[in-house]
Design a protein around this motif. Structure first.
Motif, PDB file in Angstrom:
ATOM      1  N   VAL A  83       1.195  18.877  15.536  1.00 36.60           N
ATOM      2  CA  VAL A  83       1.787  20.183  15.832  1.00 36.60           C
ATOM      3  C   VAL A  83       1.007  21.259  15.076  1.00 36.60           C
ATOM      4  N   ALA A  84       0.371  22.157  15.793  1.00 38.70           N
ATOM      5  CA  ALA A  84      -0.419  23.215  15.161  1.00 38.70           C
ATOM      6  C   ALA A  84       0.497  24.289  14.574  1.00 38.70           C
ATOM      7  N   ALA A  85       0.139  24.761  13.370  1.00 39.83           N
ATOM      8  CA  ALA A  85       0.900  25.842  12.730  1.00 39.83           C
ATOM      9  C   ALA A  85       0.056  26.429  11.605  1.00 39.83           C
ATOM     10  N   ASN A  86       0.273  27.708  11.350  1.00 42.11           N
ATOM     11  CA  ASN A  86      -0.363  28.401  10.243  1.00 42.11           C
ATOM     12  C   ASN A  86       0.688  28.596   9.153  1.00 42.11           C
ATOM     13  N   VAL A  87       0.450  27.990   7.980  1.00 41.15           N
ATOM     14  CA  VAL A  87       1.466  28.009   6.924  1.00 41.15           C
ATOM     15  C   VAL A  87       1.711  29.405   6.359  1.00 41.15           C
ATOM     16  N   GLY A  88       0.865  30.342   6.670  1.00 39.39           N
ATOM     17  CA  GLY A  88       1.037  31.697   6.173  1.00 39.39           C
ATOM     18  C   GLY A  88       2.143  32.482   6.840  1.00 39.39           C
ATOM     19  N   TYR A  89       2.765  31.890   7.871  1.00 36.44           N
ATOM     20  CA  TYR A  89       3.791  32.593   8.636  1.00 36.44           C
ATOM     21  C   TYR A  89       5.072  31.761   8.683  1.00 36.44           C
ATOM     22  N   ARG A  90       6.144  32.312   8.165  1.00 38.27           N
ATOM     23  CA  ARG A  90       7.394  31.559   8.101  1.00 38.27           C
ATOM     24  C   ARG A  90       7.881  31.143   9.495  1.00 38.27           C
ATOM     25  N   ASP A  91       7.728  32.021  10.485  1.00 37.43           N
ATOM     26  CA  ASP A  91       8.223  31.673  11.809  1.00 37.43           C
ATOM     27  C   ASP A  91       7.484  30.462  12.388  1.00 37.43           C
ATOM     28  N   GLN A  92       6.195  30.330  12.054  1.00 38.11           N
ATOM     29  CA  GLN A  92       5.454  29.163  12.529  1.00 38.11           C
ATOM     30  C   GLN A  92       5.906  27.894  11.804  1.00 38.11           C
ATOM     31  N   LEU A  93       6.274  28.011  10.539  1.00 41.91           N
ATOM     32  CA  LEU A  93       6.797  26.847   9.821  1.00 41.91           C
ATOM     33  C   LEU A  93       8.179  26.467  10.347  1.00 41.91           C
ATOM     34  N   GLU A  94       8.992  27.444  10.688  1.00 42.29           N
ATOM     35  CA  GLU A  94      10.288  27.149  11.286  1.00 42.29           C
ATOM     36  C   GLU A  94      10.112  26.399  12.605  1.00 42.29           C
ATOM     37  N   ALA A  95       9.138  26.846  13.406  1.00 40.92           N
ATOM     38  CA  ALA A  95       8.861  26.167  14.669  1.00 40.92           C
ATOM     39  C   ALA A  95       8.316  24.759  14.428  1.00 40.92           C
ATOM     40  N   LEU A  96       7.488  24.607  13.391  1.00 35.64           N
ATOM     41  CA  LEU A  96       6.937  23.298  13.047  1.00 35.64           C
ATOM     42  C   LEU A  96       8.047  22.311  12.705  1.00 35.64           C
ATOM     43  N   VAL A  97       8.978  22.715  11.865  1.00 37.48           N
ATOM     44  CA  VAL A  97      10.074  21.829  11.484  1.00 37.48           C
ATOM     45  C   VAL A  97      10.951  21.510  12.688  1.00 37.48           C
ATOM     46  N   ALA A  98      11.196  22.498  13.538  1.00 38.09           N
ATOM     47  CA  ALA A  98      11.997  22.262  14.735  1.00 38.09           C
ATOM     48  C   ALA A  98      11.318  21.250  15.655  1.00 38.09           C
ATOM     49  N   GLN A  99      10.001  21.373  15.820  1.00 38.54           N
ATOM     50  CA  GLN A  99       9.279  20.423  16.656  1.00 38.54           C
ATOM     51  C   GLN A  99       9.243  19.044  16.014  1.00 38.54           C
ATOM     52  N   CYS A 100       9.168  18.990  14.696  1.00 38.73           N
ATOM     53  CA  CYS A 100       9.231  17.715  13.994  1.00 38.73           C
ATOM     54  C   CYS A 100      10.554  17.025  14.289  1.00 38.73           C
TER      55      CYS A 100
END
Length: 257
Positions: A65-82
């Protein structure tokens, strides 16, 4: 005792896991039975990493799952996809980091300072906040963050990077204290000089041989695979009484730090 290292049924989420240390740690976790979700910024590199893990560990369950850790919204999406792909998180490995500036701390531009602290410290706090409910709901878990031996000493050219990694150790200690009553362990791994692309400028030059001979008791650079064992130890029941620690993996170069 071997069962203490078994991660079957566990879900591991790793950032900065498309190559180098992150890839080695993801491969090791998968080899010990965990379902692994790997993340980094570039989808093509992640896909190659996923294929490599599956080739090395037959039967591995790996998701990219691609994500940029510098952005909270992308980390939220990462955890949701996990959650959707693999389930609630039992093991978090915050390995992503940046070093956008090479020079004196006293002269660092604001933008470079902010990027360093955001990616190396703030993003890991965000991740911890996002996955702590998963771990608490399952009776415990393990958070592991990649710091550096650079945290233990000043540097004329890498000082701000070292500052961020020292701040990360401070974060680890506070999270360990706060999350401990919920069965969540939090530790930092502090690598020495590892032969990765991220650190190429530090090891790909003629002076390194002298440094190895003079400063590293094991007389060699670290390799990404040298992180494979410690991450399994910290993630598994084998390390169940280890929390709030900063463990050096450095060939002995920092044994007196």
């Amino acid at each position: 005792m071997r069962a203490s290292f078994d991660l079957t049924g566990k879900v591991a989420l790793l950032t900065g896991a498309s190559r180098g240390m992150g890839l080695a740690m993801a491969t090791s976790l998968a080899d010990h039975g965990a379902r692994v979700v790997i993340s980094a910024r570039k989808a093509d590199q992640l896909e190659a990493a996923r294929e490599q893990i599956e080739a090395e560990v037959p039967g591995a369950q790996v998701f990219a799952v691609a994500a940029n850790v510098g952005y909270r919204d992308q980390l939220e999406a990462l955890v949701a996809q996990c959650h959707a792909l693999a389930g609630p998180v039992d093991i978090l490995v915050g390995n992503a980091g940046v070093n956008p500036y090479y020079g004196k701390t006293s002269e660092i531009p604001d933008a470079a300072y902010d990027k360093t602290m955001s990616a190396n410290v703030q993003s890991n706090l965000w991740l911890a906040q996002l996955v702590a409910p998963d771990m608490a709901g399952r009776g415990g878990g393990s958070m592991i963050f990649t710091s550096s031996i650079g945290a233990f000493k000043p540097s004329e050219m890498l000082g701000t990077y070292g500052m961020s990694k020292l701040a990360l150790i401070g974060l680890v200690r506070n999270l360990a204290m706060e999350f401990g009553p919920r069965g969540i362990r939090v530790n930092a791994i502090c690598p020495g000089l590892i032969r990765t692309e991220f650190a190429r400028e530090l090891w790909d030059n003629p002076e390194v041989e002298n440094r190895i001979q003079g400063e590293i008791p094991l007389r060699r650079l670290g390799e990404p695979e040298d992180l494979a064992g410690i991450v399994v130890y910290l993630a598994s029941d084998a390390g169940r009484y280890m929390t709030g620690q900063a463990l050096t993996v450095c060939g002995g170069s920092n044994m007196w730090a």
